[in-house]
Design a protein around this motif. Structure first.
Motif, PDB file in Angstrom:
ATOM      1  N   LYS A 201       0.432   1.989   0.384  1.00 38.28           N
ATOM      2  CA  LYS A 201      -0.977   2.018  -0.049  1.00 38.28           C
ATOM      3  C   LYS A 201      -1.073   1.596  -1.510  1.00 38.28           C
ATOM      4  O   LYS A 201      -0.134   1.813  -2.271  1.00 38.28           O
ATOM      5  N   ASP A 202      -2.222   1.059  -1.868  1.00 40.70           N
ATOM      6  CA  ASP A 202      -2.411   0.607  -3.254  1.00 40.70           C
ATOM      7  C   ASP A 202      -2.094   1.710  -4.256  1.00 40.70           C
ATOM      8  O   ASP A 202      -1.517   1.454  -5.306  1.00 40.70           O
ATOM      9  N   THR A 203      -2.464   2.933  -3.926  1.00 44.56           N
ATOM     10  CA  THR A 203      -2.246   4.035  -4.864  1.00 44.56           C
ATOM     11  C   THR A 203      -0.760   4.330  -5.049  1.00 44.56           C
ATOM     12  O   THR A 203      -0.371   4.989  -6.000  1.00 44.56           O
ATOM     13  N   GLU A 204       0.080   3.833  -4.136  1.00 43.45           N
ATOM     14  CA  GLU A 204       1.513   4.102  -4.247  1.00 43.45           C
ATOM     15  C   GLU A 204       2.344   2.848  -4.473  1.00 43.45           C
ATOM     16  O   GLU A 204       3.575   2.877  -4.454  1.00 43.45           O
ATOM     17  N   ASP A 209      -0.156  -3.947 -10.083  1.00 42.67           N
ATOM     18  CA  ASP A 209      -1.049  -4.303 -11.191  1.00 42.67           C
ATOM     19  C   ASP A 209      -0.566  -5.532 -11.941  1.00 42.67           C
ATOM     20  O   ASP A 209      -1.323  -6.471 -12.167  1.00 42.67           O
ATOM     21  N   SER A 220      -4.905  -6.939  -2.809  1.00 42.65           N
ATOM     22  CA  SER A 220      -4.048  -5.749  -2.757  1.00 42.65           C
ATOM     23  C   SER A 220      -3.550  -5.514  -1.334  1.00 42.65           C
ATOM     24  O   SER A 220      -4.085  -6.074  -0.370  1.00 42.65           O
ATOM     25  N   ASP A 222      -3.889  -2.911   0.557  1.00 45.10           N
ATOM     26  CA  ASP A 222      -4.918  -2.302   1.414  1.00 45.10           C
ATOM     27  C   ASP A 222      -5.998  -3.313   1.818  1.00 45.10           C
ATOM     28  O   ASP A 222      -6.503  -3.262   2.940  1.00 45.10           O
TER      29      ASP A 222
END
Ligand SMILES: [Fe+2]
Ligand SMILES: [Fe+2]
Length: 315
Positions: A201-204, A209, A220, A222
Motif C-alpha cells: 500500500k502507498d502508506t507502506e 516519494d 502510486s 494504490d
C-alpha cells in the motif's frame, strides 16, 4: 558545477520532461534505484517464462502451442531489452544475474505460484500480463530514456499477451461444465496474487516519494491497483465468471470499484522467499545459467578470434 548545481540541473531536466540518458550526470541514488527497478523487471520477464513454459508441451492444439511459444519467446525478448537497459547504467550483465541467483535481487512474486491447469495460461495472460500492462504503460513515460523506450515496444507485445489470455478463458467459458469450472478455478487462484503485483500500500511503500519526484514512477501503487480492478471488473462480465471477492462493488460516489483487503501476510511471505515455487524457480534459473556456460564461452572465443584476425589484417 558543484554537486548542488548538478542536482538542480538534473531535477530541472526531469521537471521539463527531458529524458535522462546514459552519459548524463545523475545522482547516485537515481542510478541505483533504476538499476534495482530495471533489473528486477528483467528478472521478472525471465523467471516469468517458467510457469508458462511448463505448458508449451501440453497446450491443447497446435495453434495454442504456437501462440504460447511466441508469447514465452516475447518474454525472453523483454528480459533481454531490459538487461541491456540496465547495462547502460554501468552494471554488468553477469553482476545483475548473480544478484538474482544469490537472492539479493527480487523478481515479481507472482511467478512463485504454480500453473496447475491449462486455464492458468488464460488467467496469466489476462490478469498477470494485464496487471503488468497497467504498470508498464506508465513506464513508457519514465524519466530514464533507455527504460522508457524499451517499454514502448514491450507494451505492444503485452497487449497481445493479454488478449490471447482472455481469449483462452473466453473459449473455456463457453465450453462444457468441466471447462467452465476450470476457468473459474484459475481466476480464483490468480486474482489475489495479481492484485499483489502492484506492491505494498502507498502508506507502506518506502521508495515511492522519491521515485515520483524523479518521475521514475508516475502513479502510486494504490492508484494503479484501483485502475486494474476497475478494468477487470468490467471485462469479467464478458466471461460470465466471478471474481473471488465478496466486497467487490461499484461505488457510484467514487466512480471506482470498492474491493476487499489483500492478504498481506501472504504477500510478505512470498516476497521473503517462502512462496509455493520460490525455490524451484531459482533452481531452474541457476541450472539454465550453468548449462549455458558453453554458449558464453563459444561466443567469447569467436569474438576473440575475430578481433585477432582484424588486428593481423590491420598490421
Ligand atoms: Fe513481458
Ligand atoms: Fe507478457
Amino acid at each position: 558545477m558543484n554537486l548542488e548545481q548538478l542536482e538542480k540541473a538534473f531535477q530541472d531536466k526531469i521537471d521539463q520532461e527531458i529524458k535522462i540518458e546514459p552519459k548524463d550526470w545523475m545522482p547516485e541514488a537515481y542510478r541505483k534505484t533504476n538499476i534495482r527497478q530495471i533489473s528486477q523487471h528483467a528478472h521478472s520477464e525471465i523467471v516469468g517464462m517458467l510457469p508458462e513454459g511448463n505448458w508449451i508441451s501440453r497446450a491443447p492444439s497446435l495453434k495454442r502451442k504456437a501462440i504460447l511459444l511466441a508469447k514465452v519467446q516475447d518474454e525472453a525478448g523483454h528480459g533481454l531489452y531490459l538487461y541491456s537497459a540496465c547495462e547502460t547504467l554501468g552494471i554488468s550483465r553477469e553482476e545483475t544475474i548473480n544478484d538474482l541467483h544469490s537472492g539479493k535481487a527480487k523478481y515479481s512474486s507472482i511467478f512463485n505460484y504454480p500453473t496447475l491447469t491449462w486455464a492458468d495460461m488464460g488467467a496469466i495472460g489476462w490478469l498477470v500480463d494485464g496487471a503488468a500492462i497497467m504498470n508498464q504503460v506508465m513506464l513508457t513515460r519514465t524519466s530514464y530514456g533507455p527504460y522508457a523506450r524499451a517499454m514502448v515496444r514491450i507494451c505492444k507485445e503485452e497487449s497481445f499477451h493479454q488478449r490471447q489470455g482472455f481469449e483462452i478463458l473466453l473459449t473455456l467459458s463457453k465450453g462444457t461444465a468441466e471447462q467452465k469450472a476450470m476457468c473459474q478455478d484459475a481466476i480464483n487462484r490468480w486474482w489475489w496474487p495479481s492484485l499483489m503485483m502492484f506492491g505494498p500500500k502507498d502508506t507502506e511503500s518506502t521508495n515511492s516519494d522519491q521515485s515520483m519526484k524523479w518521475k521514475i514512477k508516475r502513479k502510486s501503487n494504490d492508484e494503479l491497483r484501483q485502475n486494474f480492478v476497475d478494468m477487470i471488473a468490467q471485462q469479467i462480465k464478458f466471461l460470465d465468471m466471478t471474481l473471488p471477492d465478496p466486497n467487490l462493488k461499484w461505488n457510484e460516489e467514487k466512480g471506482h470499484y470498492d474491493f476487499g483487503e489483500i492478504n498481506w501476510e501472504e504477500f510478505w511471505n512470498v516476497v521473503k522467499g517462502n512462496g509455493p515455487c520460490n525455490k524451484q524457480r531459482l533452481e531452474a534459473r541457476k541450472k539454465a545459467w550453468d548449462e549455458g556456460a558453453w554458449v558464453r564461452e563459444a561466443a567469447k572465443a569467436h569474438a576473440d578470434k575475430k578481433a585477432n584476425l582484424e588486428k593481423t589484417k590491420a598490421a
